[in-house]
Design a protein around this motif. Structure first.
Motif, mmCIF file in Angstrom:
data_model
loop_
_atom_site.group_PDB
_atom_site.id
_atom_site.type_symbol
_atom_site.label_atom_id
_atom_site.label_comp_id
_atom_site.label_asym_id
_atom_site.label_seq_id
_atom_site.Cartn_x
_atom_site.Cartn_y
_atom_site.Cartn_z
ATOM 1 N N VAL A 66 43.978 53.914 34.915
ATOM 2 C CA VAL A 66 42.902 53.165 35.570
ATOM 3 C C VAL A 66 43.448 51.877 36.173
ATOM 4 N N THR A 67 44.299 51.177 35.431
ATOM 5 C CA THR A 67 44.863 49.914 35.901
ATOM 6 C C THR A 67 45.739 50.105 37.126
ATOM 7 N N LEU A 68 46.570 51.141 37.105
ATOM 8 C CA LEU A 68 47.524 51.348 38.197
ATOM 9 C C LEU A 68 46.890 51.927 39.448
ATOM 10 N N THR A 69 45.842 52.728 39.298
ATOM 11 C CA THR A 69 45.314 53.459 40.450
ATOM 12 C C THR A 69 43.913 53.041 40.870
ATOM 13 N N GLY A 70 43.147 52.422 39.961
ATOM 14 C CA GLY A 70 41.760 52.116 40.271
ATOM 15 C C GLY A 70 40.830 53.296 40.143
ATOM 16 N N VAL A 71 41.333 54.436 39.649
ATOM 17 C CA VAL A 71 40.466 55.597 39.464
ATOM 18 C C VAL A 71 39.415 55.265 38.402
ATOM 19 N N PRO A 72 38.140 55.606 38.625
ATOM 20 C CA PRO A 72 37.119 55.321 37.609
ATOM 21 C C PRO A 72 37.453 56.001 36.290
ATOM 22 N N ARG A 73 37.253 55.285 35.185
ATOM 23 C CA ARG A 73 37.607 55.825 33.873
ATOM 24 C C ARG A 73 36.898 57.150 33.604
ATOM 25 N N GLU A 108 33.088 61.886 31.712
ATOM 26 C CA GLU A 108 31.798 61.247 31.452
ATOM 27 C C GLU A 108 30.959 61.099 32.709
ATOM 28 N N SER A 109 31.606 61.092 33.860
ATOM 29 C CA SER A 109 30.875 60.977 35.118
ATOM 30 C C SER A 109 31.644 61.713 36.185
ATOM 31 N N ALA A 110 30.955 62.042 37.241
ATOM 32 C CA ALA A 110 31.601 62.748 38.340
ATOM 33 C C ALA A 110 31.349 61.982 39.622
ATOM 34 N N GLN A 111 32.308 61.972 40.491
ATOM 35 C CA GLN A 111 32.173 61.311 41.777
ATOM 36 C C GLN A 111 32.268 62.378 42.854
ATOM 37 N N VAL A 112 31.256 62.461 43.691
ATOM 38 C CA VAL A 112 31.236 63.460 44.749
ATOM 39 C C VAL A 112 31.825 62.851 46.011
#
Length: 401
Positions: free
Chosen positions: A352-359, A365-369
């Protein structure tokens, strides 16, 4: 009966300890083993038993696979720091470990998702780059623009430009206000780490262009030369000059700057997305400002309180790396987060820290479309990678294993 952990890589223990900022003695106390045992693991003279390995992983917050993944074959260049000499050794070590992790993460992700091939220009740089004149450094910056077909106009997004050409970037917190960034050249993917605590977009763009200068001009420099303050400063000055000429080419500067005053520079700030201070320095380098005129500008600049932040900075936020984040999101969408996490070499918080991808992407726990369109269609309809519309993206092919 086999003691220890076969395949344990001691250098990874050194790297994780430095990144976390934990001295050997403190780690030994946490894991409840002796200091010589830690040194033995780090030097490869021995390896930890399974129970000790688990305690090491807990103390350093890394998965067991971190210590067992094969060593990369790629050898990197010297590490260049955009930092003041006062920056602590511990802060530099931690930042350098993050940089190494970024390259390793790119190597792993690249096994499953096709990342852009690196396409940095390979100029005929002298064996000793310090032999280059100031004019030659600026010429190489202009040639870099020509190599990438950028023309003479403003670069809309420096981060997207480097990512498009295969440079892996991350913006992460570093433990030193005087450390703006660092970079390292690898034959497969060069890497750069940018300080997340820098809030000025124009100054951050300069940091990116500065690191590109090192990657283009200094990839053959030995690390030992950077330990000499005079040589380190000379390499930094070359990267400064390269960055200024790349962001605002001398020919365009001569054509567009009509008034060599603070107000005159501010008229061009939003168009070129560079700081007024950079334009001041560029004007002096190109002979438009005498030393006395430059001194008066500096006094006026400081009197207005611009040293900490300039007007219009809030309208130009720092550009964010997206390449690795989007690759991981695509990988998860195709294979599922459990399989992806089984291959990733670091703890979720580090990804998460290196890429900014949501945890939530790494935990389910969640999905991003994301609205994905074929890369060919996106290329026809968009001027460049920085113009990708919000909520959308391009398809990056997954590698079938």
């Amino acid at each position: 009966m086999i003691l220890g952990t076969p395949g344990f890589i001691g250098s990874r223990l050194v790297e994780a300890r430095l990144e976390r900022g934990i001295p050997v003695r403190a780690l030994a106390e946490r894991v409840e083993i002796s200091v010589p045992a830690i040194y033995g693991y780090e030097k490869g003279a021995s390896s930890p038993r399974a129970d000790v390995l688990r305690r090491l992983c807990d103390a350093l917050d890394v998965p067991e696979r971190y210590f067992l993944m094969p060593v990369e074959e790629q050898t990197g260049s010297a590490v260049f720091y955009r930092a003041q000499r006062s920056t602590s050794v511990a802060a530099c070590n931690a930042a350098e470990a993050k940089l190494s992790w970024l390259h390793r993460l790119g190597t792993v992700v690249g096994q499953f998702v096709d990342l852009p091939s690196m396409s940095l220009p390979d100029f005929a740089i002298p064996r000793d780059p310090l032999a280059l004149s100031d004019g030659e450094v600026e010429r190489f910056a202009v040639e870099t623009r020509r190599y990438w077909g950028l023309g003479q106009g403003p670069i809309s997004n420096m981060v997207a430009l480097l990512e498009k050409h295969g440079v892996l970037l991350a913006r992460a917190q570093v433990d030193a206000d005087a450390l703006d960034g660092l970079s390292q050249f690898f034959p497969d993917h060069a890497v750069g780490l940018l300080a997340a605590n820098k809030e000025s977009g124009p100054r951050s763009r300069f940091d990116v262009a500065h690191e590109l200068g090192h990657l283009v001009l200094h990839r053959g420099v030995e690390q030992s030369r950077l330990n000499k303050p005079s040589e380190w400063r000379a390499f930094e000055n070359q990267a400064h000059r390269f960055a200024a000429a790349l962001l605002f080419p001398p020919e365009a500067f001569r054509h567009e700057v009509k008034s060599f005053t603070l107000d005159g520079f501010f008229e061009l700030k939003m168009r070129w997305k560079v700081s007024v201070r950079m334009m001041m320095m560029q004007a002096q380098r190109l002979g438009f400002l005498s030393d006395d005129a430059m001194t008066r500008l500096h006094i006026n600049y400081a009197r207005r309180g611009y040293k900490r932040s300039e007007p219009l900075d809030e309208q130009l936020p720092p550009e964010q790396p997206r390449l690795i984040r989007r690759a991981i999101e695509l990988w998860v969408a195709e294979r599922g987060f459990e399989e992806v996490c089984a291959h990733l070499p670091f703890a979720n918080r580090d990804i998460v820290t290196l890429t900014g991808v949501p945890r939530g992407v790494l935990t389910g726990e969640s999905a991003q479309v994301l609205r994905l369109v074929p890369a060919s269609t996106a290329a026809e309809n968009a001027p460049g990678p920085q113009d990708t519309p919000p909520g959308g993206g391009t398809v990056t092919p997954l590698r079938r294993l």
